[in-house]
Design a protein around this motif. Structure first.
Motif, mmCIF file in Angstrom:
data_model
loop_
_atom_site.group_PDB
_atom_site.id
_atom_site.type_symbol
_atom_site.label_atom_id
_atom_site.label_comp_id
_atom_site.label_asym_id
_atom_site.label_seq_id
_atom_site.Cartn_x
_atom_site.Cartn_y
_atom_site.Cartn_z
ATOM 1 N N ALA A 132 -91.128 -54.487 13.410
ATOM 2 C CA ALA A 132 -90.619 -53.868 14.363
ATOM 3 C C ALA A 132 -91.914 -53.160 14.930
ATOM 4 C CB ALA A 132 -89.225 -52.998 14.762
ATOM 5 N N PRO A 201 -90.725 -55.597 24.097
ATOM 6 C CA PRO A 201 -90.264 -56.090 23.578
ATOM 7 C C PRO A 201 -88.971 -56.565 24.143
ATOM 8 C CG PRO A 201 -89.726 -53.773 22.649
ATOM 9 C CD PRO A 201 -90.420 -53.882 24.228
ATOM 10 N N ARG A 202 -88.725 -57.904 23.166
ATOM 11 C CA ARG A 202 -87.290 -58.576 23.881
ATOM 12 C C ARG A 202 -88.335 -60.231 24.270
ATOM 13 N NH1 ARG A 202 -85.229 -54.548 26.769
ATOM 14 N NH2 ARG A 202 -83.652 -53.695 26.695
ATOM 15 N N VAL A 499 -92.923 -45.868 21.356
ATOM 16 C CA VAL A 499 -91.642 -45.329 22.134
ATOM 17 C C VAL A 499 -91.776 -44.047 21.438
ATOM 18 C CG1 VAL A 499 -89.778 -44.734 20.511
ATOM 19 C CG2 VAL A 499 -90.295 -46.790 21.623
ATOM 20 N N ARG A 546 -85.467 -42.858 28.508
ATOM 21 C CA ARG A 546 -83.674 -43.417 27.964
ATOM 22 C C ARG A 546 -83.574 -42.307 27.223
ATOM 23 N NH1 ARG A 546 -84.614 -49.456 24.788
ATOM 24 N NH2 ARG A 546 -85.720 -47.686 23.098
ATOM 25 N N TYR A 547 -81.654 -42.082 26.997
ATOM 26 C CA TYR A 547 -81.552 -41.742 26.414
ATOM 27 C C TYR A 547 -81.588 -42.439 24.913
ATOM 28 C CZ TYR A 547 -79.688 -37.754 29.486
ATOM 29 O OH TYR A 547 -79.777 -37.250 30.336
ATOM 30 N N GLY A 549 -81.104 -44.834 22.761
ATOM 31 C CA GLY A 549 -80.087 -45.740 22.314
ATOM 32 C C GLY A 549 -79.837 -46.582 23.640
ATOM 33 N N GLN A 550 -80.050 -45.821 25.168
ATOM 34 C CA GLN A 550 -79.649 -46.410 25.984
ATOM 35 C C GLN A 550 -80.370 -47.677 26.501
ATOM 36 O OE1 GLN A 550 -80.621 -43.499 28.609
ATOM 37 N NE2 GLN A 550 -78.733 -44.262 30.449
ATOM 38 N N ALA A 551 -79.800 -49.105 27.182
ATOM 39 C CA ALA A 551 -80.564 -50.504 27.641
ATOM 40 C C ALA A 551 -81.730 -50.254 28.643
ATOM 41 C CB ALA A 551 -79.637 -50.919 27.563
ATOM 42 N N TYR A 552 -80.975 -49.347 29.650
ATOM 43 C CA TYR A 552 -82.647 -49.305 30.952
ATOM 44 C C TYR A 552 -83.312 -47.985 30.937
ATOM 45 C CZ TYR A 552 -80.469 -54.108 31.797
ATOM 46 O OH TYR A 552 -80.006 -55.297 31.825
ATOM 47 N N GLU A 553 -84.204 -48.038 31.186
ATOM 48 C CA GLU A 553 -85.344 -46.577 31.294
ATOM 49 C C GLU A 553 -85.465 -46.227 32.712
ATOM 50 O OE1 GLU A 553 -86.699 -49.475 29.413
ATOM 51 O OE2 GLU A 553 -86.030 -48.723 28.174
ATOM 52 N N ASN A 587 -77.305 -35.594 30.567
ATOM 53 C CA ASN A 587 -76.647 -34.822 29.433
ATOM 54 C C ASN A 587 -78.309 -34.811 28.998
ATOM 55 O OD1 ASN A 587 -73.911 -35.554 29.557
ATOM 56 N ND2 ASN A 587 -74.138 -37.354 27.610
ATOM 57 N N ASP A 589 -78.367 -32.429 26.847
ATOM 58 C CA ASP A 589 -78.985 -32.285 25.641
ATOM 59 C C ASP A 589 -79.068 -33.346 24.507
ATOM 60 O OD1 ASP A 589 -77.994 -29.013 26.441
ATOM 61 O OD2 ASP A 589 -75.793 -30.112 26.200
ATOM 62 N N GLU A 590 -78.386 -34.699 25.107
ATOM 63 C CA GLU A 590 -79.215 -35.837 24.351
ATOM 64 C C GLU A 590 -80.590 -35.851 24.498
ATOM 65 O OE1 GLU A 590 -76.106 -37.782 23.510
ATOM 66 O OE2 GLU A 590 -76.734 -39.413 23.959
ATOM 67 N N ARG B 56 -75.936 -50.045 33.189
ATOM 68 C CA ARG B 56 -77.217 -49.756 33.543
ATOM 69 C C ARG B 56 -77.336 -47.978 33.089
ATOM 70 N NH1 ARG B 56 -81.017 -52.746 36.210
ATOM 71 N NH2 ARG B 56 -82.610 -50.742 35.699
ATOM 72 N N ALA B 58 -74.388 -47.047 29.703
ATOM 73 C CA ALA B 58 -73.695 -47.921 28.549
ATOM 74 C C ALA B 58 -75.760 -46.934 27.691
ATOM 75 C CB ALA B 58 -72.947 -48.441 28.410
ATOM 76 N N ARG B 59 -74.445 -47.025 26.779
ATOM 77 C CA ARG B 59 -75.978 -46.626 25.328
ATOM 78 C C ARG B 59 -75.424 -47.152 23.844
ATOM 79 N NH1 ARG B 59 -75.895 -41.296 25.397
ATOM 80 N NH2 ARG B 59 -75.904 -40.656 27.658
ATOM 81 N N ARG B 64 -74.870 -51.981 25.974
ATOM 82 C CA ARG B 64 -75.903 -52.561 26.994
ATOM 83 C C ARG B 64 -76.552 -53.671 26.706
ATOM 84 N NH1 ARG B 64 -79.684 -49.056 22.968
ATOM 85 N NH2 ARG B 64 -81.034 -51.441 22.524
ATOM 86 N N GLU B 65 -76.190 -54.741 25.618
ATOM 87 C CA GLU B 65 -77.331 -55.907 25.708
ATOM 88 C C GLU B 65 -76.168 -57.228 25.448
ATOM 89 O OE1 GLU B 65 -80.315 -57.109 25.949
ATOM 90 O OE2 GLU B 65 -81.881 -55.066 25.378
ATOM 91 N N LYS B 206 -72.572 -42.785 20.911
ATOM 92 C CA LYS B 206 -72.246 -43.404 21.666
ATOM 93 C C LYS B 206 -70.432 -43.799 22.372
ATOM 94 C CE LYS B 206 -76.179 -45.846 19.587
ATOM 95 N NZ LYS B 206 -76.798 -47.275 18.450
ATOM 96 N N PRO B 441 -81.130 -59.144 21.629
ATOM 97 C CA PRO B 441 -82.814 -59.467 20.853
ATOM 98 C C PRO B 441 -83.146 -59.132 20.123
ATOM 99 C CG PRO B 441 -82.328 -58.429 22.874
ATOM 100 C CD PRO B 441 -81.422 -58.244 23.063
ATOM 101 N N GLU B 443 -86.192 -58.357 18.620
ATOM 102 C CA GLU B 443 -87.050 -57.159 18.229
ATOM 103 C C GLU B 443 -85.919 -55.829 19.084
ATOM 104 O OE1 GLU B 443 -91.185 -59.806 19.935
ATOM 105 O OE2 GLU B 443 -89.577 -58.864 21.731
ATOM 106 N N GLU B 446 -84.404 -55.561 15.404
ATOM 107 C CA GLU B 446 -85.655 -54.667 13.781
ATOM 108 C C GLU B 446 -85.324 -53.806 13.372
ATOM 109 O OE1 GLU B 446 -88.191 -57.260 12.926
ATOM 110 O OE2 GLU B 446 -86.231 -59.419 12.367
ATOM 111 N N GLU B 448 -83.966 -51.858 15.241
ATOM 112 C CA GLU B 448 -82.679 -50.053 14.654
ATOM 113 C C GLU B 448 -81.850 -50.609 13.845
ATOM 114 O OE1 GLU B 448 -80.277 -50.024 18.686
ATOM 115 O OE2 GLU B 448 -82.485 -49.770 19.646
#
Lengths: 690, 583
Positions: A132, A201-202, A499, A546-547, A549-553, A587, A589-590, B56, B58-59, B64-65, B206, B441, B443, B446, B448
């Motif tokens: 990765a 990625p993805r 990242v 993003r925070y 661990g978050q999915a979207y930026e 947040n 602090d995150e 959009r 959630a952590r 999220r996925e 989380k 995914p 990618e 791997e 995380e």
């Protein structure tokens, strides 16, 4: 002296629109011809000929042609694409077919899903692997590469897509494979690697994008070659540019390499047209509302720029390419209204389309549509043909509304028709609110810009539902996309995923380094695009943050700041602010991280902006051409009728009123007032929220 | 307001204007079909906007996925009136939990707009402990509606990471149980509650962030419903909601009345509860009584010691989903659709267990309910018949501890093949039944988690042969890069998804570990199997059942299966040769 004319040509599903503008005099020519689906360049040339005769010029008077087309979208949906092979990392050839598992209909047991673009027998694997972080875990197995190349020799394909796992982090293995491929095949195959298209990625989304791009290269090359040849005939010497999904134009040379960027070419130009109208009127936040026969497209312009997405979907396939974010709603003038088995009034999802079309077209349609309801209510008229040639039959409309809606519901024909309009408006209101909500926007800070054949009929009532205070109807709602082409910038997008956690001790330096590398990439890739003044110092740089661990930026525009540390601080604090705005919380602090770095280069194609002031030359009228009766809010109203061509700047109109023109009708309900602004657009204000 | 780092905060939105609420209806009568339809669009848009908000922000990867969450709007009695379409098993399930809260804990008069109520308790109408539901009221001059969200949380404590304790014997081992309670009161989050929760779960940052996303979504829902109330007045709103519900009920009854008379039965076996080897019978009898649909599980086995018991809320969801899918897939879905359906689920059975039976793997039974009820209804509706799909949420969890002692959990649900349909093949590897998920995914996985995915592919030969072939399952090989523990909640390892009308069953699931050159087959339900670096787990999921006799399959389709490597085994080739010979 350079030739005075610039021309935009937008090939849509039904019509090919052309707008020409004389840069010296400001004169504009708008025209529409039929699209020729079998050979789209035919319609293109017909439009061009017609333009030349109307402008009384030869081809060599055209300096520049900017082109938008649905060619690529249609080719994907109809699968008119090259037979293509896919080469993946060993163990991952099925990623393309497995997709993301998700189904888009929860309940239907007979659900169908599209077949993968590359059949399983043409998906090949080679031994190679990165982790990765982009470290090479395993180098290409050359013996296996040879075997794959042998297989490709046998396979009857025109294109090869290469998508290795984690190639966004290190392109080495993909590049090495392509070198070997090209050593064997030369130019015999179109080749496309995933890391050159998307450094993010993805794997499924990147692979799907790469495969489609490879499969479209031949089609777009053939089309552009044909077009270039034909445009060069008869003394033509105009430079040709193509509009991308991002709304920016690019050269045919780049279009050939990145045909996937053409997916949304025409609709994006419509949004550029809105942007241009907004610029003329000083409106920086717009809901672009394009309502046609079968569907409605909605896009947002915020603070003078269209909302962009990094991905769009075509035929259920994700395509990763910077694009104007356009949402399609399955409601239009042709949507069919019906009463269900339990007495509920529903509109859609079925559409009468253009064949058989609404009942009032008298082409065999018997079910009532939204267009029929407008006719029943008096907003459209059987005295005014639609799109210049289509005479409407009010009796057929009334009959359809009566037998399918009014009688079963026990309503008057007018009440039933108004109900249908109310429901369609509610459906569109809901869809637009969802669109706005994706980023936490408030509709009250936008103006609604209505175009497309049916947009101006609904716009003011819809604005009222959305608490939007202003509606704008452009001078020519039917050819706004072609006009938008003329105001496109030349545009190139670059991105780099690296990242960087903001809390790392050397984060500021890492960010600076990433941005330097990104600039380097941009410089390198634009070096070959001669003839343009790519101003690298004036580029637009953004970071997706993003925070952890978050999915979207959240995309954060980079501001000028003194020093790497200040710049990082600004990115982080802007991120929290933008996140709060989009998601109702932040947040501070995150820990947060910068993920993808983006750089956009633009340069103007057309010097100076379009102005429409000279186009309104008709003698002024201060009286409506006629009055008519319109059913509104449960009663019949006397309503003024105005002809758009006779309105001059500063004309003021009080609702209820109808403004008609050959390509659209604007309905202004009671209470609202409309004024024609200097550049010719109608601006409706005084809209009360409902 | 609590001020702990990362704790959810709560602030009523300033978008909520103190609008005037007229009780007068506008120009149309209360239940006018236009107003009803217009309000329906408003409710749907509210539920959908709530879903966008969660998706959009959630952590955790689960939300999220994998999109394992849902949002809904309810009337003040707790009946669902609009829902975002994400996960079928969540949908009407929130109704039972909300109704339990309203009936047994907090009547709606005690709710105020700044309050949030939460529960994850399967014995208070919930599903399983990872699914935390949150609710908040919308008021005009009186309570008008309730908005709700449910999200699957990465970990809620208990004996196993990811809270999937495959050998749990009671609910106390499964995690932190939240009886219905007011977790935010008048805008003030309960410090006590969040302290307790954070102290009892493995990845509190989380989980708390995802809860925050759920709270923000509720606030958004309140703003949107408020807009409808301001526009239409509470009386018109309430009348329209009643009309929407009764409309769906009428439509559902009309659909039920198309069923032929007679009792339709089907049954199937669950492999076991993970603790013993005894198969468990899921048996259903379904018939219509007037316009009611009776779904009777009386002959189904009793609750088990292991954690695959399916709480009544989940059983009902599975039944409602199947009935809608087979009878009325396009109906606007609200609790009117569910009213005509009576579920007979004896207390103490695996489809209606009694506390404190463990339930975390309830989807093993939830999916099997869909399989058997689909089979029974397929007998009644032969032109819509479907063979069995993979029939399980193939959950697995890898967990490890990093250098700093923090837990790192990878949670994945693998799907399999669809059952073949009466007129076409089943889909290869696509979500079916009561869940609808996205895979992670590779990618991102791997990046995380210290593991490498060696391959991820369609599982050849796993689809049941037939005139129409069952869909293929999937094969995934994962190599551990650090010491890890592997847990799984698989089923249909012993009992394959059956075919229909002479179609053959799909291949059952299989889990194998390759360690030091030795191959070990694991049972379907695994808890904390130790993996060393370089050990590999091979996961193979179920193919769907075939439809119709295999010899009736078109030659062209067989040729394509073979060309694509979807079928490699000899029977298909032989059949192909035989057909070629005939031609």
């Amino acid at each position: 002296m350079q030739p005075p004319w610039i021309v935009g040509v937008d090939i849509g599903g039904t019509f090919t629109d052309l707008v020409g503008m004389n840069e010296l005099t400001g004169e504009q020519i708008h025209l529409k011809v039929d699209t020729t689906p079998a050979a789209p360049s035919d319609g293109f040339l017909v439009a061009l000929e017609r333009f030349c005769s109307r402008a009384r010029v030869e081809r060599d008077s055209i300096r520049l042609i900017v082109h938008g087309t649905t060619l690529v979208t249609n080719a994907i949906i109809e699968r008119r694409i090259s037979p293509t092979a896919l080469v993946t990392t060993k163990g991952f050839k099925d990623v393309l077919e497995i997709g993301r598992h998700w189904r888009n209909n929860l309940y239907d047991p007979l659900l169908e899903v599209p077949q993968p673009i590359v059949p399983r027998s043409l998906r090949l694997e080679v031994e190679e692997r990165l982790d990765a972080q982009g470290h090479v875990i395993q180098h290409l197995d050359l013996a296996e590469v040879d075997a794959v190349l042998d297989t490709l020799e046998q396979a009857e394909v025109e294109a090869v897509a290469v998508a290795f796992l984690h190639s966004y982090a290190n392109t080495a293995n993909e590049e090495e494979f392509v070198e070997l491929l090209q050593a064997r095949f030369g130019d015999r195959l179109n080749v496309c690697t995933s890391s050159r298209l998307s450094q993010e990625p993805r794997e499924y989304e990147r692979t799907a994008t790469t495969v489609l791009n490879a499969a479209l290269m031949r089609l777009v090359d053939d089309y552009l070659s044909m077009l270039e040849t034909r445009l060069g005939e008869a003394g033509g010497r105009a430079a040709l540019y193509i509009t991308q999904s991002s709304g920016g134009a690019f050269t045919p040379a780049i279009a050939r390499k990145r045909p996937i960027n053409l997916v949304q070419s025409g609709p994006a130009a419509g949004v550029t047209g809105c942007l241009e109208v907004g610029r003329l009127l000083g409106e920086r936040s717009l809901i672009a509302f394009d309502m046609g026969g079968t569907s409605t497209d909605v896009a947002l312009i915020e603070d003078g720029a269209p909302r962009l997405a990094m991905e769009l979907t075509v035929g259920e396939i994700p395509v990763r390419t910077p694009s104007v974010r356009i949402h399609s709603i399955g409601a239009g003038g042709g949507s069919i209204a019906w009463v269900d088995e339990a007495g509920a009034l529903r509109v859609g999802p079925h559409s009468a389309g253009s064949v058989p079309g609404p009942a009032c077209y008298a082409r065999g349609g018997i079910e009532p549509t939204v267009t029929d309801c407008h006719l029943v209510l008096g907003r459209l008229s059987d005295k005014r043909p639609l799109a210049e040639f289509l005479t409407l039959d009010e009796q057929l409309a009334r009959q359809a509304v009566r037998s399918h809606l009014a009688d079963p519901l026990g309503f008057s024909i007018e009440e039933a028709a108004q109900g249908v309009i109310d429901i369609v408006n509610a459906a569109m209101e809901g869809a637009i609110r969802v669109v706005l909500r994706e980023r936490g926007d408030d509709p009250r800070s936008f103006a609604l810009l209505a175009f497309g054949g049916a947009g101006p009929l609904h716009a003011v009532e819809l604005a009222s539902r959305l608490s939007v205070a202003t509606v704008i109807v452009p001078l020519r709602p039917g050819t706004l996309s072609a006009l938008g082409l003329l105001s496109s910038d030349l545009r190139q997008d670059f991105s780099l995923t690296r990242v960087i956690r903001a809390s790392e001790p050397n984060a500021a330096d890492s960010l600076a380094e990433a941005l330097t590398d990104l600039e380097h990439i941009a410089r390198e890739q634009t070096a070959g695009l001669g003839g343009f003044d790519w101003d690298l110092s004036a580029h637009d740089v953004r970071c997706d943050v993003r925070y952890v661990g978050q999915a979207y930026e959240v995309t954060v525009p980079l501001k000028a700041a003194k020093g790497a540390h200040r710049r990082l601080q600004a990115v982080v604090s802007d991120f929290h602010k933008l996140h709060e705005r989009a998601y109702a919380f932040a947040n501070p602090d995150e820990p947060c991280e910068v993920v993808t770095h983006r750089l956009t280069l633009t340069t103007q194609l057309v010097s100076g902006r379009l102005s429409q002031t000279t186009t309104v030359r008709s003698p002024a009228v201060q009286q409506p051409s006629a009055t008519t009766s319109v059913f509104y809010d449960h009663r019949s109203l006397e309503c003024a009728e105005w002809a758009r061509d006779e309105l001059r700047p500063d004309s003021a109109i009080s609702g209820p009123a109808i403004v008609h023109q050959s390509d659209a009708t604007t309905f202004i309900p009671p209470g609202a007032t409309a004024a024609v602004v200097r550049s010719g657009e109608i601006r409706v204000t005084g809209i009360q929220p409902t | 307001m609590i001020e702990g780092p990362g704790y959810p905060s709560w602030r009523p939105s300033d978008e909520m204007t103190a609008g005037t609420f007229s009780s007068e209806s506008p120009s149309r009568p209360f239940s006018d079909p236009v107003t009803v339809e217009v309000i329906r669009y408003g409710l749907d848009a509210a539920a959908e906007q709530m879903a966008r908000s969660i998706e959009r922000s959630a952590r955790s990867q689960v939300i999220r996925e994998m999109l394992d969450y849902s949002t809904a709007v309810f009337d003040t009695e707790g009946g669902v009136i609009a829902q975002s379409t994400r996960v079928p098993i969540h949908l009407n399930s929130m109704t039972r939990a909300l109704q339990t809260i309203l009936r047994d804990y907090y009547p709606v008069e005690e709710w105020s707009p700044g309050d949030i109520f939460a529960t994850n308790d399967p014995y208070s109408g919930g599903q399983h402990l990872p699914d935390i539901m949150t609710f908040s009221v919308v008021e005009a001059d009186r309570p008008a509606a309730i908005v709700g969200t449910v999200g699957h949380h990465l970990d809620v404590g208990g004996r196993a990471a990811g809270s999937y304790g495959a050998d749990a014997t009671d609910i106390f081992q499964e995690g932190f149980r939240i009886k219905p309670c007011r977790v935010v009161e008048a805008g003030h989050p309960s410090q006590l509650f969040f302290d307790l929760l954070a102290a009892n779960i493995r990845v509190p940052d989380k989980t708390l962030a995802d809860l925050q996303a759920q709270f923000a979504s509720l606030e958004l829902g309140r703003v949107e419903i408020h807009r409808l109330l301001a526009r239409y007045g509470i009386d018109t709103f309430a009348a329209a909601v009643d009309e929407l519900v009764s409309h769906s009920e009428i439509r559902m009854r009309q659909a039920i009345e198309t069923l032929p008379e007679g009792v339709f039965k089907a049954s199937d076996w669950v492999d076991g509860d993970g603790l013993g080897d005894d198969p468990i019978l899921i048996a259903v009898a379904v018939w219509r009584k007037g316009s009611d649909l009776i779904v009777d599980f009386s002959n189904t086995d009793g609750q088990t010691r292991g954690p695959i018991n399916c709480p009544l809320g989940a059983t009902e969801s599975a039944v409602y989903f199947t009935a809608l899918s087979m009878l009325a897939p396009t109906l606007p879905s609200n609790y009117g659709c569910y009213k005509p359906i009576q579920v007979i689920a004896p207390s103490g059975s695996i489809v209606n267990p009694s506390s404190p039976a463990p339930v975390v793997g309830r989807n093993v039974v939830g999916h099997r309910i869909v399989n058997v009820l689909t089979a029974a209804l397929s007998d009644a509706l032969p032109d819509r018949a479907v063979a069995a799909y993979y029939g399980n949420s193939n959950v697995y969890v890898l967990s490890t501890t990093d250098d700093t002692g923090r837990a790192n959990v990878l949670f994945e649900i693998e799907v399999g093949g669809w059952g073949a349909r009466v007129d076409r093949d089943g889909h290869d590897c696509l979500s079916a039944g009561v869940h609808n998920l996205m895979n992670n995914p590779v990618e991102l996985v791997e990046r995380e988690f210290p593991a490498r995915v060696i391959s991820y592919s369609l599982r050849s030969d796993s689809g049941g042969a037939g005139r129409h072939r069952g869909g293929l399952g999937v094969q995934r090989v994962i190599e551990a890069l650090a010491p890890c523990e592997f847990s799984a909640q698989f089923d249909r390892v012993k009992f394959a998804p059956p075919g229909r009308d002479g179609g053959l069953p799909g291949k059952p699931a299989r889990i194998t570990v390759l360690a030091g050159g030795i191959e070990t087959e694991l049972p379907g339900k695994v808890l904390g199997y130790k993996l060393n670096p370089h050990d590999r787990v091979v996961i193979e999921t179920q193919g769907g059942g075939g439809f119709g006799p295999p010899h009736e399959r078109e030659l062209l389709a067989i040729e394509q299966d073979v060309a694509f490597g979807k079928v490699t085994e000899r029977p298909a080739r032989r059949r192909q040769q035989a057909s070629a010979f005939h031609d």
